[in-house]
Design a protein around this motif. Structure first.
Motif, mmCIF file in Angstrom:
data_model
loop_
_atom_site.group_PDB
_atom_site.id
_atom_site.type_symbol
_atom_site.label_atom_id
_atom_site.label_comp_id
_atom_site.label_asym_id
_atom_site.label_seq_id
_atom_site.Cartn_x
_atom_site.Cartn_y
_atom_site.Cartn_z
ATOM 1 N N ASP A 237 -1.777 -12.149 -5.809
ATOM 2 C CA ASP A 237 -2.565 -13.349 -5.521
ATOM 3 C C ASP A 237 -1.631 -14.544 -5.640
ATOM 4 N N THR B 188 -0.682 -10.058 -10.237
ATOM 5 C CA THR B 188 -0.614 -8.833 -9.454
ATOM 6 C C THR B 188 -1.738 -7.907 -9.895
ATOM 7 N N HIS C 126 -2.966 0.477 -3.999
ATOM 8 C CA HIS C 126 -2.966 -0.828 -3.337
ATOM 9 C C HIS C 126 -2.592 -1.874 -4.382
ATOM 10 N N THR C 127 -1.454 -2.536 -4.174
ATOM 11 C CA THR C 127 -0.997 -3.591 -5.072
ATOM 12 C C THR C 127 -1.051 -4.909 -4.318
ATOM 13 N N TYR C 128 -1.672 -5.896 -4.929
ATOM 14 C CA TYR C 128 -1.871 -7.180 -4.258
ATOM 15 C C TYR C 128 -1.419 -8.316 -5.169
ATOM 16 N N VAL D 276 0.854 -1.178 0.000
ATOM 17 C CA VAL D 276 0.000 0.000 0.000
ATOM 18 C C VAL D 276 0.892 1.230 0.000
ATOM 19 N N SER E 144 -2.594 -2.937 5.262
ATOM 20 C CA SER E 144 -3.528 -3.940 4.779
ATOM 21 C C SER E 144 -2.796 -5.272 4.712
ATOM 22 N N ASN E 145 -3.473 -6.318 5.072
ATOM 23 C CA ASN E 145 -2.874 -7.649 5.017
ATOM 24 C C ASN E 145 -3.706 -8.608 4.179
ATOM 25 N N GLY E 146 -4.460 -8.072 3.240
ATOM 26 C CA GLY E 146 -5.331 -8.956 2.488
ATOM 27 C C GLY E 146 -5.546 -8.486 1.077
ATOM 28 N N PRO E 147 -6.505 -9.102 0.414
ATOM 29 C CA PRO E 147 -6.811 -8.730 -0.971
ATOM 30 C C PRO E 147 -7.415 -7.330 -1.053
ATOM 31 N N LEU E 148 -7.635 -6.898 -2.265
ATOM 32 C CA LEU E 148 -8.085 -5.526 -2.496
ATOM 33 C C LEU E 148 -9.440 -5.219 -1.883
#
Length: 104
Positions: A52, A58, A48-50, A2, A20-24
């Motif tokens: 999976d 990404t 916010h880059t996540y 983030v 944040s510790n999770g998906p979008l």
């Protein structure tokens, strides 16, 4: 990951921080501390880059929002026009007129 920014104006003693510790679509924690006597609208943007782990894909999402800091009812401050009032020590009620009693 983030990333937060940019911030406009001197609104914060501690700049906003997002975790944040999770998906979008998961919730995030936003922490900040307003600067003393600051008020107004601060524009904030979050990238916010996540990643999976299952798909190795990404995903990045940008969101912007406003943090509105309301003015505080601060106590008034003033200076007395005469810092010392001298009266005789004799008993009885006294009235003393202070010219231009308060100045700011």
């Amino acid at each position: 990951a983030v990333a937060l920014g940019p911030l406009d104006g001197p609104y914060f003693r501690v700049a906003p921080n997002v975790t944040s510790n999770g998906p979008l679509d998961a919730s995030v924690d936003l922490q900040f501390e307003p600067a003393p006597h600051a008020f107004g609208d601060a524009q904030v943007g979050i990238n916010h880059t996540y990643l999976d782990l299952a798909t190795r894909a990404t995903t990045a999402v940008f969101r912007s929002f406003t943090i509105r800091i309301q003015p505080v009812n601060a106590p008034p401050s003033f200076n007395l026009s005469a810092p010392l009032v001298e009266v005789p020590e004799t008993p009885g009620r006294r009235t003393h007129t202070l010219p231009a009693f308060l100045t700011s």
